[in-house]
Scaffold this active site. Structure first.
Site, PDB file in Angstrom:
ATOM      1  N   ASN A 147       0.855  -1.180   0.000  1.00 32.61           N
ATOM      2  CA  ASN A 147       0.000   0.000   0.000  1.00 32.61           C
ATOM      3  C   ASN A 147       0.895   1.235   0.000  1.00 32.61           C
ATOM      4  OD1 ASN A 147      -1.789   2.105   0.525  1.00 32.61           O
ATOM      5  ND2 ASN A 147      -3.032   0.916   1.942  1.00 32.61           N
ATOM      6  N   LEU A 167       0.015   6.924 -12.875  1.00 35.02           N
ATOM      7  CA  LEU A 167      -0.613   6.844 -14.187  1.00 35.02           C
ATOM      8  C   LEU A 167      -2.035   6.311 -14.075  1.00 35.02           C
ATOM      9  CD1 LEU A 167       2.379   5.345 -16.207  1.00 35.02           C
ATOM     10  CD2 LEU A 167       1.975   7.710 -15.483  1.00 35.02           C
ATOM     11  N   ASP A 170      -6.965   5.682  -9.589  1.00 37.01           N
ATOM     12  CA  ASP A 170      -8.398   5.578  -9.314  1.00 37.01           C
ATOM     13  C   ASP A 170      -8.938   6.961  -8.980  1.00 37.01           C
ATOM     14  OD1 ASP A 170     -10.951   4.998  -8.384  1.00 37.01           O
ATOM     15  OD2 ASP A 170     -10.317   3.106  -7.472  1.00 37.01           O
ATOM     16  N   GLU A 247      -4.569   1.112 -19.397  1.00 35.75           N
ATOM     17  CA  GLU A 247      -5.571   2.177 -19.349  1.00 35.75           C
ATOM     18  C   GLU A 247      -5.335   3.211 -20.445  1.00 35.75           C
ATOM     19  OE1 GLU A 247      -8.326   2.764 -17.593  1.00 35.75           O
ATOM     20  OE2 GLU A 247      -8.183   0.776 -16.709  1.00 35.75           O
TER      21      GLU A 247
END
Length: 270
Positions: A147, A167, A170, A247
């Site tokens: 994390n 990049l 969320d 993405e």
């Protein structure tokens, strides 16, 4: 009656060329077959970084054994805490950026941080497969499940990094969930701590509101200065950011708009 004929030199040459092409295609197919398949590593698209998930993290940077991530032919007595890693992709997803920058920066170690278990496993298997198919080309990329919002300082010394990537993070659209965004005022102190003076922080997104949010937060920090288009035009990394990730490829395929901003680590209070 069977008549035997002798092939001409031209025919023999074409046949040899076809055989070489067939062998090359077979090698490429075998290489592709070795790569992990995403359908076997299904995971949620989103994850709550503020949850109390259990991660195995080093107590401090000099306690982490980087040899677990990178194969090496060097002396096995090399210091475990050698600050070799210079590039970090925070929230690396399926590792697209790592794979793209490995041939561009073969002398630098890069690591991807990913919070989702299955996705991080996929990236590790992908790196291993690429190393087998391309000896010496992908030896310096790997992935760690952790994390980044909580444990980034556990892995890196002050001023160790030269590039930090965020990049297509969320967006956490709901206002109540904005505190889950990876760019926060309090976290910027940690990012500035890990980057050396002159190091670069990259952000890119297809959500305009999120792009503005990140730019406002980073620009307000005394340790960062936003670079203009002229200052980044010769940066080898910039072209990769648009299509180097899954993405980014999706956004380009859908003819979407991306918002790229690059910030330089400058001398400040940290």
């Amino acid at each position: 009656q069977i008549q035997l004929t002798r092939s001409s030199p031209c025919e023999l040459g074409c046949e040899m060329e076809n055989n070489l092409i067939n062998r090359k295609c077979q090698t490429e197919r075998n290489s592709q077959a070795m790569l992990p398949r995403k359908k076997f590593f299904r995971a949620r698209a989103h994850c709550n970084p503020l949850s109390d998930s259990q991660f195995s993290v080093p107590l401090r940077p000099d306690k982490y054994d980087w040899r677990m991530q990178y194969p090496t032919n060097e002396d096995s007595t090399r210091r475990l805490s050698d600050p070799q890693v210079k590039f970090v992709d925070v929230g690396c997803g399926f590792g697209g950026l790592l794979v793209k920058i490995a041939p561009v920066f073969p002398e630098h170690f890069a690591i991807g941080f990913e919070i989702r278990d299955k996705v991080s496993q996929y990236v590790k298997e992908r790196c291993k497969a690429l190393r087998k198919c391309n000896h010496g080309l992908y030896e310096k990329i790997s992935c760690i499940r952790t994390n980044s919002m909580k444990f980034l300082p556990n892995y890196f010394r002050k001023g160790q990094l030269s590039k930090l990537f965020f990049l297509f993070p969320d967006p956490h659209f709901k206002t109540a969930n904005h505190r889950r965004r990876i760019i926060q005022r309090n976290l910027l102190a940690e990012y500035a701590y890990a980057l050396h003076n002159g190091g670069l922080l990259y952000t890119i997104t297809d959500v305009e509101e999120l792009g503005s949010w990140m730019a406002d937060k980073i620009s307000a920090h005394p340790c960062f200065r936003q670079l203009n288009s002229d200052e980044i035009q010769n940066d080898q990394v910039v072209p990769i950011l648009f299509t180097g990730t899954e993405e980014g490829t999706k956004v380009k395929r859908n003819e979407g708009t991306t918002y790229l901003r690059v910030f330089k680590r400058v001398t400040g209070p940290i």
